[in-house]
Design a protein around this motif. Structure first.
Motif, PDB file in Angstrom:
ATOM      1  N   TYR A  99       6.988   4.324   7.216  1.00  0.00           N
ATOM      2  CA  TYR A  99       7.445   4.923   5.596  1.00  0.00           C
ATOM      3  C   TYR A  99       7.509   5.752   4.923  1.00  0.00           C
ATOM      4  O   TYR A  99       8.192   6.561   4.830  1.00  0.00           O
ATOM      5  N   TYR A 331      10.195  -5.796   2.912  1.00  0.00           N
ATOM      6  CA  TYR A 331       8.464  -5.718   3.674  1.00  0.00           C
ATOM      7  C   TYR A 331       7.663  -6.697   3.807  1.00  0.00           C
ATOM      8  O   TYR A 331       8.229  -7.499   3.159  1.00  0.00           O
ATOM      9  N   HIS A 382      12.902   3.919   0.716  1.00  0.00           N
ATOM     10  CA  HIS A 382      11.581   3.340   0.063  1.00  0.00           C
ATOM     11  C   HIS A 382      11.672   3.402  -1.247  1.00  0.00           C
ATOM     12  O   HIS A 382      10.446   3.359  -1.749  1.00  0.00           O
TER      13      HIS A 382
END
Ligand SMILES: NC(=[NH2+])NCCC[C@H](N)C(=O)O
Length: 408
Positions: A99, A331, A382
């Motif tokens: 990420y 997620y 993200h």
């Protein structure tokens, strides 16, 4: 005048090393700090950095600040470790390297896009991973990179205003922006820092999370017992992202006693220069995923109910209601989601008819284009993990706008 002893005289450098004051008298047209609104032509901007952010640093201040995101945007049944408020010793919540790498790629794309349209981009200093532990007489924390830089500083006209964070780990984040602040200060900017809080446990007002958080409820200051020798009680604390600029008029979201004290500071600091309007509990704190002005006369709002809560002149503006997003990334149970599904409202205007927006929300792009706003798509995968969109990750330091009265 008596000459200085030799050993002292030798240590004094008359002129700064070359390059340090490069703009003083050498640049015929240096950009001067100027930003009065959220939409006029953007000339210079700081873009945050997510480098060296291996973990979140959770403590009481973290949970209080992010309470709404923690409880509303995470499946607490699948993440029992996350149940707030967290009152124990500090906890580290790791962030997966993948990420972080993807965040870095997306930010690089944001920088390239801004530069490709002729906007000057400043970057923060990078965190040195060896020196991220911070300590005051009252507490310690692990510092974060200057990523969501919108939260800790705002340009109000010709003044840089550093705001006091509500999370301890963010206390020294603005140190990483100092090169840019200094550059503009040398070119004539004003520069002020709202009082820095002591931030013991007793500094925090729990009224929002202890009550219903409703706008119909007054602030009933609620604090915890605190035996710290440094306790001073509730202090001014406010994130810059609670402020929205409309030329001479400025909105400030006030949800707790911290925010109210900070609002009072802003009014006194800018008396006679800007007009501040309190909006009460439009959200827990930040409002750049609740109301976003796109140009004079046009707002982007979460929903129609937001309009009734705004100052009357804004209720007459046209508006776009944020369309429900589809395909938000999912997620895992170890990941902490720190932004709501509204986060793609967090566009960055580079002019009154152009915004940078996330291509993953095509319905939003269609709505913007229907109001004659051009959209430059910029990838940002993200935003929910890192709690911010393009507005959060940037601070506009030079725009064309002035202290215009848009409210008359
Ligand atoms: N300046 C910012 N960091 N803004 C982020 C807004 C986040 C807001 N709590 C939401 O989840 O939608």
């Amino acid at each position: 005048m008596t000459p200085l002893p030799r050993h002292i005289a030798d240590t004094i450098v008359a002129d700064p090393p070359s390059g340090e004051h490069a703009d003083l008298g050498t640049n015929p047209n240096p950009l001067r700090l100027n930003s009065y609104d959220e939409w006029s032509a953007l000339r210079a901007v700081i873009v945050g950095s997510g480098r060296h952010h291996p973990a979140h640093d959770r403590d009481l201040s973290f949970d209080l600040f992010l309470y709404e995101n923690i409880v509303e945007d995470n499946d607490l049944a699948a993440k029992p470790w996350l149940r707030p408020p967290f009152t124990g010793p500090r906890q580290r919540i790791p962030i997966a390297q993948q990420y972080l790498d993807e965040l870095d790629e997306d930010i690089a794309g944001l920088v390239t896009t801004l530069e490709s349209v002729g906007i000057t981009v400043h970057r923060p200093l990078e965190l040195d991973p060896a020196t991220t532990e911070i300590r005051t007489p009252a507490w310690s924390a692990t510092m974060l990179p200057a990523l969501n830089i919108r939260d800790s500083v705002i340009v109000l006209g010709d003044e840089i205003v550093e705001t006091p964070p509500l999370m301890r780990a963010r206390y020294f984040e603005n140190q990483l922006l100092k090169p840019t602040f200094l550059e503009y200060f040398r070119r004539g900017a004003r520069w002020s820092v709202m009082p820095r809080p002591v931030m013991t446990d007793g500094s925090f007002d729990f009224s929002y999370v202890a009550g219903s958080g409703s706008p119909d409820e007054p602030i009933t200051v609620t604090t915890r017992p605190d035996d710290s020798p440094y306790r001073v009680g509730v202090e001014p604390m406010l994130d810059a992202a609670q402020i929205v600029r409309f030329g001479r008029d400025v909105l400030v979201n006030v949800s707790t006693a911290h925010h109210q004290l900070a609002f009072d500071w802003l009014e006194r600091q800018f008396a006679g220069r800007l007009r501040f309007h309190r909006v009460y509990r439009l959200s827990d704190d930040h409002i750049d995923s609740t109301v976003v002005p796109l140009r004079p006369g046009l707002l982007l709002v979460r929903g129609p109910e937001v309009l009734d809560r705004l100052p009357r002149p804004l209720q007459r503006w046209d508006h776009i209601c944020y369309p429900e997003p589809t395909g938000l990334p999912g997620y895992g149970p170890d990941d902490l989601v720190l932004a709501s599904r509204y986060i793609d409202m967090n566009v960055l205007s580079i002019g009154p008819d152009t915004v940078l927006a996330n291509p993953d929300h095509p319905a939003l792009i269609r709505q913007l284009e229907a109001k004659r706003i051009d959209v430059i798509p910029v990838r940002h995968r993200h935003r929910r993990l890192f709690g911010g969109g393009f507005h959060c990750f940037t601070v506009d330091v030079v725009r064309d706008g002035e202290a215009t009265d848009y409210f008359d």
